[in-house]
Design an enzyme around this catalytic site. Structure first.
Site, PDB file in Angstrom:
ATOM      1  N   HIS A  72       0.853  -1.196   0.000  1.00  0.00           N
ATOM      2  CA  HIS A  72       0.000   0.000   0.000  1.00  0.00           C
ATOM      3  C   HIS A  72       0.882   1.237   0.000  1.00  0.00           C
ATOM      4  O   HIS A  72       1.767   1.367   0.836  1.00  0.00           O
ATOM      5  CB  HIS A  72      -0.890   0.027   1.246  1.00  0.00           C
ATOM      6  CG  HIS A  72      -2.059  -0.904   1.154  1.00  0.00           C
ATOM      7  ND1 HIS A  72      -3.177  -0.773   1.925  1.00  0.00           N
ATOM      8  CD2 HIS A  72      -2.285  -1.970   0.350  1.00  0.00           C
ATOM      9  CE1 HIS A  72      -4.051  -1.723   1.613  1.00  0.00           C
ATOM     10  NE2 HIS A  72      -3.528  -2.473   0.670  1.00  0.00           N
ATOM     11  N   TYR A 199      -9.018   5.407   7.729  1.00  0.00           N
ATOM     12  CA  TYR A 199      -9.098   5.810   9.139  1.00  0.00           C
ATOM     13  C   TYR A 199     -10.143   6.922   9.203  1.00  0.00           C
ATOM     14  O   TYR A 199      -9.966   7.961   8.565  1.00  0.00           O
ATOM     15  CB  TYR A 199      -7.755   6.357   9.629  1.00  0.00           C
ATOM     16  CG  TYR A 199      -6.695   5.291   9.839  1.00  0.00           C
ATOM     17  CD1 TYR A 199      -5.957   4.787   8.773  1.00  0.00           C
ATOM     18  CD2 TYR A 199      -6.405   4.804  11.118  1.00  0.00           C
ATOM     19  CE1 TYR A 199      -4.980   3.815   8.978  1.00  0.00           C
ATOM     20  CE2 TYR A 199      -5.429   3.842  11.329  1.00  0.00           C
ATOM     21  CZ  TYR A 199      -4.723   3.350  10.258  1.00  0.00           C
ATOM     22  OH  TYR A 199      -3.754   2.394  10.463  1.00  0.00           O
ATOM     23  N   PRO A 292      -3.361   0.386  18.994  1.00  0.00           N
ATOM     24  CA  PRO A 292      -3.129  -0.083  17.625  1.00  0.00           C
ATOM     25  C   PRO A 292      -3.345   0.960  16.520  1.00  0.00           C
ATOM     26  O   PRO A 292      -3.077   0.665  15.357  1.00  0.00           O
ATOM     27  CB  PRO A 292      -4.121  -1.247  17.463  1.00  0.00           C
ATOM     28  CG  PRO A 292      -5.137  -1.051  18.525  1.00  0.00           C
ATOM     29  CD  PRO A 292      -4.511  -0.285  19.629  1.00  0.00           C
ATOM     30  N   LYS A 296       1.773  -0.010  15.082  1.00  0.00           N
ATOM     31  CA  LYS A 296       3.199  -0.061  15.430  1.00  0.00           C
ATOM     32  C   LYS A 296       3.638  -1.272  16.253  1.00  0.00           C
ATOM     33  O   LYS A 296       4.837  -1.583  16.291  1.00  0.00           O
ATOM     34  CB  LYS A 296       3.578   1.206  16.229  1.00  0.00           C
ATOM     35  CG  LYS A 296       3.631   2.444  15.376  1.00  0.00           C
ATOM     36  CD  LYS A 296       4.819   2.407  14.438  1.00  0.00           C
ATOM     37  CE  LYS A 296       4.733   3.435  13.357  1.00  0.00           C
ATOM     38  NZ  LYS A 296       4.817   2.941  12.008  1.00  0.00           N
ATOM     39  N   TYR A 382       4.302   6.684   9.977  1.00  0.00           N
ATOM     40  CA  TYR A 382       3.471   5.507   9.672  1.00  0.00           C
ATOM     41  C   TYR A 382       4.245   4.514   8.809  1.00  0.00           C
ATOM     42  O   TYR A 382       4.239   3.310   9.076  1.00  0.00           O
ATOM     43  CB  TYR A 382       2.181   5.945   8.962  1.00  0.00           C
ATOM     44  CG  TYR A 382       1.121   4.867   8.907  1.00  0.00           C
ATOM     45  CD1 TYR A 382      -0.024   4.943   9.703  1.00  0.00           C
ATOM     46  CD2 TYR A 382       1.246   3.767   8.062  1.00  0.00           C
ATOM     47  CE1 TYR A 382      -1.002   3.952   9.670  1.00  0.00           C
ATOM     48  CE2 TYR A 382       0.283   2.767   8.019  1.00  0.00           C
ATOM     49  CZ  TYR A 382      -0.840   2.872   8.824  1.00  0.00           C
ATOM     50  OH  TYR A 382      -1.794   1.872   8.777  1.00  0.00           O
TER      51      TYR A 382
HETATM   52  P1  RFL Z   1       2.870 -11.596  21.710  1.00  0.00           P
HETATM   53  O1  RFL Z   1       2.434 -11.744  20.312  1.00  0.00           O
HETATM   54  O2  RFL Z   1       1.853 -11.204  22.724  1.00  0.00           O
HETATM   55  O3  RFL Z   1       3.551 -12.966  22.153  1.00  0.00           O
HETATM   56  C1  RFL Z   1       3.907 -13.234  23.494  1.00  0.00           C
HETATM   57  C2  RFL Z   1       3.871 -14.731  23.692  1.00  0.00           C
HETATM   58  O4  RFL Z   1       4.299 -15.033  25.037  1.00  0.00           O
HETATM   59  C3  RFL Z   1       3.488 -16.077  25.524  1.00  0.00           C
HETATM   60  N1  RFL Z   1       3.527 -16.098  26.992  1.00  0.00           N
HETATM   61  C4  RFL Z   1       4.240 -17.003  27.707  1.00  0.00           C
HETATM   62  N2  RFL Z   1       5.037 -17.995  27.342  1.00  0.00           N
HETATM   63  C5  RFL Z   1       5.617 -18.751  28.312  1.00  0.00           C
HETATM   64  N3  RFL Z   1       5.392 -18.546  29.650  1.00  0.00           N
HETATM   65  C6  RFL Z   1       4.582 -17.545  30.062  1.00  0.00           C
HETATM   66  N4  RFL Z   1       4.347 -17.356  31.351  1.00  0.00           N
HETATM   67  C7  RFL Z   1       3.973 -16.717  29.059  1.00  0.00           C
HETATM   68  N5  RFL Z   1       3.127 -15.654  29.110  1.00  0.00           N
HETATM   69  C8  RFL Z   1       2.867 -15.295  27.854  1.00  0.00           C
HETATM   70  C9  RFL Z   1       2.107 -15.726  24.958  1.00  0.00           C
HETATM   71  O5  RFL Z   1       1.247 -16.858  24.955  1.00  0.00           O
HETATM   72  C10 RFL Z   1       2.457 -15.267  23.568  1.00  0.00           C
HETATM   73  O6  RFL Z   1       2.425 -16.323  22.622  1.00  0.00           O
HETATM   74  O7  RFL Z   1       4.065 -10.551  21.852  1.00  0.00           O
HETATM   75  P2  RFL Z   1       5.237 -10.175  20.809  1.00  0.00           P
HETATM   76  O8  RFL Z   1       5.859 -11.415  20.251  1.00  0.00           O
HETATM   77  O9  RFL Z   1       6.093  -9.188  21.497  1.00  0.00           O
HETATM   78  O10 RFL Z   1       4.496  -9.497  19.569  1.00  0.00           O
HETATM   79  C11 RFL Z   1       3.820  -8.263  19.739  1.00  0.00           C
HETATM   80  C12 RFL Z   1       2.627  -8.193  18.793  1.00  0.00           C
HETATM   81  O11 RFL Z   1       1.854  -9.374  18.924  1.00  0.00           O
HETATM   82  C13 RFL Z   1       1.752  -6.960  19.067  1.00  0.00           C
HETATM   83  O12 RFL Z   1       2.544  -5.840  19.325  1.00  0.00           O
HETATM   84  C14 RFL Z   1       0.840  -6.619  17.853  1.00  0.00           C
HETATM   85  O13 RFL Z   1      -0.107  -7.615  17.642  1.00  0.00           O
HETATM   86  C15 RFL Z   1       0.142  -5.280  18.099  1.00  0.00           C
HETATM   87  N6  RFL Z   1      -0.821  -4.919  17.032  1.00  0.00           N
HETATM   88  C16 RFL Z   1      -0.420  -4.355  15.839  1.00  0.00           C
HETATM   89  N7  RFL Z   1       0.884  -4.163  15.598  1.00  0.00           N
HETATM   90  C17 RFL Z   1       1.297  -3.664  14.389  1.00  0.00           C
HETATM   91  O14 RFL Z   1       2.497  -3.497  14.198  1.00  0.00           O
HETATM   92  N8  RFL Z   1       0.413  -3.364  13.377  1.00  0.00           N
HETATM   93  C18 RFL Z   1      -0.918  -3.532  13.542  1.00  0.00           C
HETATM   94  O15 RFL Z   1      -1.665  -3.306  12.594  1.00  0.00           O
HETATM   95  C19 RFL Z   1      -1.386  -4.017  14.804  1.00  0.00           C
HETATM   96  N9  RFL Z   1      -2.672  -4.222  15.005  1.00  0.00           N
HETATM   97  C20 RFL Z   1      -2.176  -5.180  17.215  1.00  0.00           C
HETATM   98  C21 RFL Z   1      -3.087  -4.823  16.165  1.00  0.00           C
HETATM   99  C22 RFL Z   1      -2.632  -5.797  18.367  1.00  0.00           C
HETATM  100  C23 RFL Z   1      -3.966  -6.049  18.514  1.00  0.00           C
HETATM  101  N10 RFL Z   1      -4.342  -6.704  19.721  1.00  0.00           N
HETATM  102  C24 RFL Z   1      -5.236  -7.778  19.802  1.00  0.00           C
HETATM  103  C25 RFL Z   1      -3.613  -6.449  20.950  1.00  0.00           C
HETATM  104  C26 RFL Z   1      -4.404  -5.072  16.301  1.00  0.00           C
HETATM  105  C27 RFL Z   1      -4.865  -5.687  17.462  1.00  0.00           C
HETATM  106  C28 RFL Z   1      -6.328  -5.936  17.527  1.00  0.00           C
HETATM  107  C1  PHB Z   2      -5.298  -4.328  11.154  1.00  0.00           C
HETATM  108  O1  PHB Z   2      -5.463  -4.588   9.944  1.00  0.00           O
HETATM  109  O2  PHB Z   2      -5.516  -5.164  12.038  1.00  0.00           O
HETATM  110  C2  PHB Z   2      -4.887  -2.975  11.560  1.00  0.00           C
HETATM  111  C3  PHB Z   2      -4.485  -2.075  10.586  1.00  0.00           C
HETATM  112  C4  PHB Z   2      -4.095  -0.798  10.961  1.00  0.00           C
HETATM  113  C5  PHB Z   2      -4.123  -0.441  12.293  1.00  0.00           C
HETATM  114  C6  PHB Z   2      -4.500  -1.352  13.266  1.00  0.00           C
HETATM  115  C7  PHB Z   2      -4.891  -2.630  12.904  1.00  0.00           C
HETATM  116  O3  PHB Z   2      -3.764   0.824  12.634  1.00  0.00           O
END
Ligand code: RFL
Ligand code: PHB
Length: 389
Positions: A72, A199, A292, A296, A382
């Site tokens: 994109h 957005y 989110p 980032k 971004y």
């Molecule tokens: P994770 O993915 O949470 O993984 C951590 C892992 O640790 C495990 N764990 C344990 N393992 C052993 N012993 C324990 N006691 C433990 N406790 C926990 C967990 O089960 C898990 O598997 O962290 P990590 O690897 O640092 O990754 C971070 C990302 O997952 C997170 O920052 C992103 O998902 C955030 N995020 C977004 N980031 C972006 O860059 N672009 C996006 O568009 C974006 N959209 C989002 C998002 C996060 C969202 N949610 C649900 C929080 C959209 C959403 C809806």
């Molecule tokens: C997503 O596709 O999950 C998404 C995209 C952009 C954002 C947050 C989440 O800023």
């Protein structure tokens, strides 16, 4: 069990760290509380910055991304009666990739499996010990219920925002902001009604139209922090999305389809510092959480381990700890930049406060979309800043 680096958490930061370490000739074992399927199917991030994509390609993880990811070159900002495009490629010379975290995770798991990486899934009672000695260890109970001990030279907490590693750092500061709203996230089997993410600011609250592929769309709606998911029928979701995203007879129309999944996500900012105590390091959500809105979180997790892997390799292979000693400070510089950007996007786009706040938001949106200087600031952040600031 003994290894060089004990990694707690098999999410994107833990799995990518094990991949990068192996390329540096450093051995690791990963411990994960959940099952492999559970970790692989969590619907989360959707957008990768260009530096994240460059890194994944460089380390042999770019094949499916290049085939299935959607490049994109900008995003759309919308408020009632107006829609403007921010063209990242024109403004800062780089775009972003829409490629779900579920896909990144699949690629990581496949690569680690092919390399024979040791990952212990479904562990419990994970506890970190002796981080101030050069023989730290992690105790845990394995999937079969047997108490075990993993000894290592270094422990890395990649265990997300609720894991035990962050709290094992006793001498730390914590900075936190809780926002007075949450997101209702929706995954639907319908082709995106837009070529680029929308957005939207709206008096009823923020909405985001994102996507996962040419046939799957991802949406978010601003809701109350204590919102009851049961109050959101599929009909109400589609009507709210249509209203907030600017669906109009004779104008832009939102296509609807079968809703596959919906959930409520709290919104907060959190930074823990330093990201190291003795021989325990933190990376990804274990060290910092962003709302989110700026897309980032996953990118910060990737950036952290891109700094940490060479630092640990220099320390463990060459006995040079200078990069490890500055890891926390270098990583936090980028963390705070992304924390500020995510906060700024969140405060610009979500309905909060009174009518005065609303007028300020619209004025800011107008400036960001009509001034090249304003648009460039958004685009630069971004599309992503260099891994090291
Ligand atoms: P994770 O993915 O949470 O993984 C951590 C892992 O640790 C495990 N764990 C344990 N393992 C052993 N012993 C324990 N006691 C433990 N406790 C926990 C967990 O089960 C898990 O598997 O962290 P990590 O690897 O640092 O990754 C971070 C990302 O997952 C997170 O920052 C992103 O998902 C955030 N995020 C977004 N980031 C972006 O860059 N672009 C996006 O568009 C974006 N959209 C989002 C998002 C996060 C969202 N949610 C649900 C929080 C959209 C959403 C809806
Ligand atoms: C997503 O596709 O999950 C998404 C995209 C952009 C954002 C947050 C989440 O800023």
């Amino acid at each position: 069990m003994r290894t060089q680096v004990a990694i707690v958490g098999a999410g994107p930061s833990g799995m990518l760290l094990s991949h990068l370490l192996e390329r540096e000739g450093v051995e690791s074992v990963v411990l994960e509380a959940r099952s492999e399927d559970y970790v692989a199917s969590r619907v989360r991030a959707g957008v990768l910055e260009s530096s994240s994509v460059d890194l994944l390609r460089q380390v042999g993880l770019g094949d499916r991304l290049d085939g299935e990811g959607l490049h994109h070159s900008g995003i759309l900002l919308h408020w009632p009666g107006e829609r403007h495009r921010i063209d990242f490629v024109d403004l800062v010379g780089r775009g972003v990739w829409v490629y779900g975290q579920t896909e990144v995770q699949k690629d990581l798991v496949a690569a680690r499996r092919a390399a024979g990486q040791r990952v212990e899934y479904e562990v419990s009672e994970t506890s970190i010990h002796d981080v101030h000695t050069d023989r730290p260890f992690v105790s845990f109970v394995d999937a079969g219920g047997v108490p075990r001990r993993l000894e290592a030279d270094v422990v890395v907490g990649c265990d997300g925002s609720h894991g035990p590693c962050r709290t094992a750092i006793t001498d730390r500061g914590a900075w936190e902001r809780t926002y007075p709203f949450a997101w209702l996230g929706v995954l639907a089997d319908v082709a995106p009604s837009t070529g680029e993410l929308i957005y939207a600011w709206h008096p009823d609250g923020f909405a985001l139209h994102s996507m996962r592929s040419e046939s799957v769309s991802r949406f978010y709606l601003q809701v109350e922090p204590d919102e009851d998911l049961a109050a959101w029928s599929d009909n109400r979701i589609w009507e709210s999305l249509a209203a907030r995203l600017g669906d109009e007879p004779g104008g832009w129309r939102l296509s609807t389809g079968a809703i596959r999944e919906k959930s409520i996500l709290p919104m907060r900012s959190h930074v823990a510092a330093p990201l190291r105590q003795g021989r325990l390091f933190l990376a990804g959500d274990a060290g910092h959480v962003v709302p989110p809105t700026g897309a980032k979180g996953l990118n910060l997790a990737i950036a952290d381990v891109a700094l940490l892997a060479p630092a640990l390799s220099a320390m463990l292979r060459d006995g040079d700890s200078s990069l490890a000693d500055t890891y926390s400070e270098r990583a936090l510089r980028r963390v705070w930049r992304c924390t500020q950007f995510s906060w700024w996007m969140t405060m610009m786009l979500h309905r909060h406060g009174d009518d005065f706040d609303a007028e300020l938001q619209i004025s800011q949106l107008r400036w960001v979309t009509t001034s090249r200087a304003g648009a460039q600031g958004l685009a630069e952040n971004y599309a992503g800043l260099p891994l090291e600031l």
